[in-house]
Design an enzyme around this catalytic site. Structure first.
Site, PDB file in Angstrom:
ATOM      1  N   PHE B 114       0.850  -1.185   0.000  1.00  0.00           N
ATOM      2  CA  PHE B 114       0.000   0.000   0.000  1.00  0.00           C
ATOM      3  C   PHE B 114       0.890   1.241   0.000  1.00  0.00           C
ATOM      4  CE2 PHE B 114      -4.603   0.954   0.866  1.00  0.00           C
ATOM      5  CZ  PHE B 114      -5.113  -0.131   0.182  1.00  0.00           C
ATOM      6  N   GLN B 228      -8.204  14.730   3.030  1.00  0.00           N
ATOM      7  CA  GLN B 228      -7.500  13.852   2.091  1.00  0.00           C
ATOM      8  C   GLN B 228      -8.210  13.746   0.748  1.00  0.00           C
ATOM      9  OE1 GLN B 228      -6.726   9.349   2.756  1.00  0.00           O
ATOM     10  NE2 GLN B 228      -4.744  10.392   2.768  1.00  0.00           N
ATOM     11  N   HIS B 230      -8.060  11.442  -2.552  1.00  0.00           N
ATOM     12  CA  HIS B 230      -7.532  10.147  -3.006  1.00  0.00           C
ATOM     13  C   HIS B 230      -7.213  10.245  -4.490  1.00  0.00           C
ATOM     14  CE1 HIS B 230      -7.170   5.896  -3.853  1.00  0.00           C
ATOM     15  NE2 HIS B 230      -7.265   5.628  -2.563  1.00  0.00           N
ATOM     16  N   LEU B 240     -14.507   5.467  -5.575  1.00  0.00           N
ATOM     17  CA  LEU B 240     -13.099   5.151  -5.379  1.00  0.00           C
ATOM     18  C   LEU B 240     -12.699   3.847  -6.065  1.00  0.00           C
ATOM     19  CD1 LEU B 240     -10.542   5.708  -3.302  1.00  0.00           C
ATOM     20  CD2 LEU B 240     -11.440   3.629  -2.296  1.00  0.00           C
ATOM     21  N   GLU B 243      -6.431   1.883  -3.646  1.00  0.00           N
ATOM     22  CA  GLU B 243      -4.978   1.981  -3.751  1.00  0.00           C
ATOM     23  C   GLU B 243      -4.369   0.592  -3.970  1.00  0.00           C
ATOM     24  OE1 GLU B 243      -3.222   5.045  -1.190  1.00  0.00           O
ATOM     25  OE2 GLU B 243      -2.068   3.421  -0.312  1.00  0.00           O
ATOM     26  N   ARG B 274      -0.648   9.533  -0.453  1.00  0.00           N
ATOM     27  CA  ARG B 274      -1.760  10.057  -1.256  1.00  0.00           C
ATOM     28  C   ARG B 274      -1.656  11.547  -1.550  1.00  0.00           C
ATOM     29  NH1 ARG B 274      -6.538   6.517   1.659  1.00  0.00           N
ATOM     30  NH2 ARG B 274      -5.916   4.592   0.641  1.00  0.00           N
ATOM     31  N   HIS B 338     -11.733  12.244   0.060  1.00  0.00           N
ATOM     32  CA  HIS B 338     -11.825  10.859   0.496  1.00  0.00           C
ATOM     33  C   HIS B 338     -11.920  10.690   2.003  1.00  0.00           C
ATOM     34  CE1 HIS B 338     -11.284   6.566   0.434  1.00  0.00           C
ATOM     35  NE2 HIS B 338     -10.156   6.623   1.108  1.00  0.00           N
ATOM     36  N   ARG B 373      -3.296  10.833   5.962  1.00  0.00           N
ATOM     37  CA  ARG B 373      -3.436   9.447   6.407  1.00  0.00           C
ATOM     38  C   ARG B 373      -2.827   8.496   5.391  1.00  0.00           C
ATOM     39  NH1 ARG B 373      -7.110   5.263   5.271  1.00  0.00           N
ATOM     40  NH2 ARG B 373      -8.686   6.518   4.218  1.00  0.00           N
TER      41      ARG B 373
END
Ligand SMILES: Cc1cc2nc3c(=O)[nH]c(=O)nc-3n(C[C@H](O)[C@H](O)[C@H](O)COP(=O)(O)OP(=O)(O)OC[C@H]3O[C@@H](n4cnc5c(N)ncnc54)[C@H](O)[C@@H]3O)c2cc1C
Ligand code: FES
Lengths: 240, 558
Positions: B114, B228, B230, B240, B243, B274, B338, B373
């Site tokens: 990730f 955030q 994304h 979405l 990731e 991100r 996001h 995050r």
């Protein structure tokens, strides 16, 4: 795209009976059914009542009957369902209507709870310090049934649920198989007992409606047949 | 009046984890109140996975380092430490509770890559991890017989003398308001993504109600300017794509077919954090190397078998909402709102400044995510701090007498909702919601200028005025979603204001807050948390210290 939405409306505080109302709309060619409902609620009649949340086919809020078949309205493109420029939207069947397109799902959840929808590991054996080992193939097979989003589409499409309010129904039975098939579970016998009486698996007439309408590929009919197989093995004293 | 020792507001992962914890403890009466049936909660939409240092070559300290660095050093390291230390046991707990995680060849949990992580540490269930965890946790609350008030919408907290006494909630099915007395309340109401309506990955229900209620009750909201975006969301409806697509080896390409991340995060390529990947995409698009306002996510080389085993959701979503089958074609994607790094300020037991009031999950700011995050850290955050809040609340309620609160709160909420139904005017709630979403997307996005932020502050204040003339058209009592929509828009406008005012005040760039006029991080002046208190004419900003234990701030490079 020009399309007319015909919606079965019912306001328990005003209407004696449900009735259809029509809304001519202009929508994007790639629009989904839910986009039409939102447009009506936003700009024509904000009292139009329906559930929706994720709008990505995972929360299970938005199942309805569209042109006589169950669909998740958030992931069903209008172009797939429109007939003669019209889509007819009705609430799920086999459940009482609260208002417009929102149904009371309590009996559906009661059946969900009835099959002990949780893993019951063997308390006599200590749990492993880390994970239980499991073959990926086995985990993926069970996840097909674990992937159910409890939207109620199958329940609405089921001819047995339509006539027998006590029938557990496809979603609860698929859930039961998800646990009965799990090698970590120790309550297989109890579960098979719960599902194998007259409100359970033997009531299924293998009409396959549930499998056809399921928006997530769960195949409840297959799960029910597997439960039948396990139950028979148990009756004959074969290992299950 | 209904009474419980502990009331949990929200039944996503944070709320359900708290409920299971309390369900296992003796002598405490607990209930969940949720505006959605628990299984409809937005946690179910989480796709990619959950982080924990599980492999023999991984250590929780490394997980902590990656998280702190990812946060651009404005997370509280005592909280990050707790989360990363407790992560492996939590993931094994979930496995024992039934989650069907993907497995490696030896039958242990499979792990994927990730963003922003030093090594692979994300456990997953295909790309429907949130769904699998949400169902597991709900199953466990059913096993424990926890009482759930389904489709009850909490409108306000009851707080007297800085102590929580309960709350007021609308039973949507009947249209009746109830005051519920409680010794402790755990807010677990999730994020506010719909403030960016039209440009968010979040569900319709992610309207930040709990944050707004806590804010009105005098609790500060922390770090709300850190929003955030994304990098891989669909243009059509903001949905979405996980990731995990890049974790499994997917590429990001510009219109020239270049893997452009080589210019921005060369050591991590597509697996940069991100904030950086989203900025890179916007730069590529703005400099003319985009494709119709997007860049391309290409997973074709992974092959159909792997896509179907590990990323089936990506295929389904791309086909439904973009008309693209990623087995054969790259998918156009762009950054979208996001996640809320900010939220109700708590300590590492979920404790807020109001006695008996806790917050956990996306609605809280502990802070483990700081200014940015890392992917797959949020599911973990909801579980760890959901559980810890419950444990703390359990001890707390032992020594608190049953609360006596006046019923004036109920009266006030009855008056408020009646006034909403009786409003006259020509404004429309839907119109205001759409305008708010556009304003925030255009002016409070990936890059921010002072003019844009000022514009957002004024526009949001104007919308706050206009909403007073937006009547609720549905005058019925039963299942009035027009009324709940009106309650939600008021909450969202409150939060939009806090986000914008906080952003304008923070004169630096850090994590997801990226200003063109102050492009650098400024540790001398800004290594601190923003604390927004509700004041007369809008938020009053104060600032609080950041807890730094193991890792001193460094330049953030990947
Ligand atoms: C598409 C998507 C994918 C994601 N993927 C990942 C991932 O792979 N890994 C990861 O770590 N994180 C991921 N995240 C982030 C993560 O899923 C969320 O941050 C997390 O699930 C939030 O959980 P929660 O319990 O705090 O809130 P939610 O799950 O949003 O639950 C909120 C609950 O509060 C209730 N509620 C809200 N308002 C009220 C009210 N007024 N009255 C009563 N009840 C109320 C709702 O009914 C709901 O039950 C993803 C997020 C999105 C949007
Ligand atoms: S809105 Fe969630 S499944 Fe359709």
């Amino acid at each position: 795209m020009r399309v007319t939405f015909r919606i079965l409306r019912y306001d328990p505080e005003r209407d004696a009976n449900p009735h259809f109302e029509s809304y001519p709309l202009e929508l994007d060619d790639r629009a989904v059914v839910l986009d039409g409902l939102v447009q009506i609620k936003d700009f024509a009649d904000s009292a139009l009542t329906f559930r929706r949340s994720c709008r990505q086919a995972i929360c299970g809020s938005c199942a309805m009957r569209v042109n006589d078949r169950e669909h998740l309205t958030c992931s069903t493109q209008l172009s797939e369902v429109v007939r003669d420029g019209t889509v007819v939207v009705e609430p799920l069947a086999n459940l009482p209507v609260i208002k417009d397109l929102a149904v009371d799902m309590e009996q559906f959840w009661r059946k969900y709870r009835a099959i002990m929808p949780f893993l019951i590991p063997d308390r006599a054996k200590p749990a492993p310090e880390k994970e239980y080992r499991m073959a990926n193939k086995e985990a993926r097979h069970l996840q097909q049934f674990g992937g159910c989003i409890q939207c109620g589409a199958c329940y609405s499409s089921c001819p047995i649920a339509a006539t027998d309010e006590e029938y557990l129904g496809p979603a609860a039975l698929a859930k039961a198989y998800r646990f009965a098939g799990d090698p970590r579970d120790s309550a297989r016998r109890e579960r098979l007992k719960i599902v194998s009486d007259e409100r359970g698996i033997w009531r299924c007439h293998t009409v396959f409606n549930c499998t056809e309408v399921c928006p997530k590929g769960v195949e409840p009919t297959y799960a029910i047949q597997q439960l039948k197989k396990l139950t028979i093995r148990r009756r004959f004293g074969l290992p299950v | 009046m209904l009474r419980h020792d502990v009331v949990i507001v929200g039944a996503g992962l944070a709320g359900l984890r708290a409920a299971v914890t309390l369900g296992d403890l003796p002598g405490v009466d607990v209930a969940i109140i949720s505006k959605l049936h628990p299984l409809r909660s937005h946690s179910g939409a989480a796709e990619g996975g959950i982080n924990a240092a599980l492999t023999p070559d991984d250590r929780w300290e490394d997980h902590m380092y990656d998280t702190v660095k990812g946060s651009d050093y404005v997370s509280d390291q005592d909280a990050v430490e707790v989360m990363c230390r407790e992560a492996p046991a939590e993931v094994y707990w979930l496995e024992h509770a039934g989650t069907l995680f993907n497995r490696a060849d030896d039958g242990t949990l499979a792990i994927r890559n990730f963003g922003g992580a030093g090594r692979p540490r994300t456990a997953f269930v295909a790309d429907i991890t949130g769904h699998a965890l949400l169902h597991t946790l709900y199953e466990q609350t059913v096993a424990r017989g926890v009482k759930v008030y389904e489709e009850w919408f909490v409108t306000e907290l009851v707080v007297e003398n800085e102590q929580v006494k309960g709350l007021v909630a609308l039973d949507v099915m009947t249209g009746e308001l109830h005051q519920v007395a409680a010794k402790a309340v755990i807010m677990a109401t999730g994020g506010y993504g719909r403030v960016y309506h039209g440009r968010t990955t979040n569900a319709w229900s992610s309207t930040g109600d709990g944050m707004a209620a806590a804010y009105r009750a005098g609790v500060p909201l922390a770090d709300m300017e850190f929003v955030q975006f994304h990098p891989t969301t669909l243009k059509s409806n903001g949905v979405l794509l996980t990731e995990g697509n890049r974790g499994e080896g997917g590429y990001l390409l510009n219109s020239l077919g270049e893997r452009f991340m080589s210019k921005y995060t060369p050591t991590k390529m597509e697996l940069g954090p991100r904030d950086m990947v989203s900025r890179a995409e916007i730069i590529e698009i703005n400099e003319g190397r985009g494709v119709d306002g997007c860049v391309l996510l290409d997973i074709r080389h992974l092959g159909e078998a792997k896509i179907m085993e590990r990323l089936p959701g990506t295929r389904e979503l791309s086909m439904h909402f973009a008309g693209v089958d990623p087995v054969y074609e790259p998918i156009p994607v762009r950054p979208g709102q996001h996640y809320a790094m900010g939220g109700v300020r708590t300590d590492l037991n979920g404790v807020t400044v109001v006695k008996g009031l806790y917050a956990a999950g996306e609605c809280a700011c502990v802070s483990v995510h700081g200014a940015n995050r890392l992917g797959a850290n949020s599911l973990l955050d909801t579980l760890i701090f959901g559980r810890r809040s419950a444990e703390h609340a359990y001890e707390y309620v032992k020594n608190v007498p049953p609360p006596e609160a006046s019923e004036s709160y109920l009266q006030r909420e009855e008056d408020r909702t009646r006034a909403m139904l009786g409003r006259e005017g020509t404004e429309s709630i839907a119109q205001i919601r759409n305008e708010m979403g556009l304003e925030m997307a255009d002016n409070m996005g990936v890059f921010r200028t002072p003019e844009q932020m000022q514009h957002a502050v004024s526009a949001i204040r104007e919308l706050k005025e206009r909403v007073k003339d937006a009547p609720v058209q549905d005058k019925g009592r039963i299942f009035n979603t027009d009324l709940t929509g009106a309650l939600e828009i008021e909450n969202m406008l409150e939060l939009a204001e806090v986000i914008s005012v906080g952003a304008l005040a923070r004169t630096e760039s850090r994590g997801a807050h990226s200003r063109l006029d102050f492009p650098d991080r400024d540790d001398v002046n800004w290594l601190k948390h923003t604390l927004a208190f509700r004041g007369e004419g809008g938020p009053r900003l104060e600032y609080g210290p950041v807890t730094i234990t193991r890792f001193q701030p460094e330049e953030r490079k990947y």
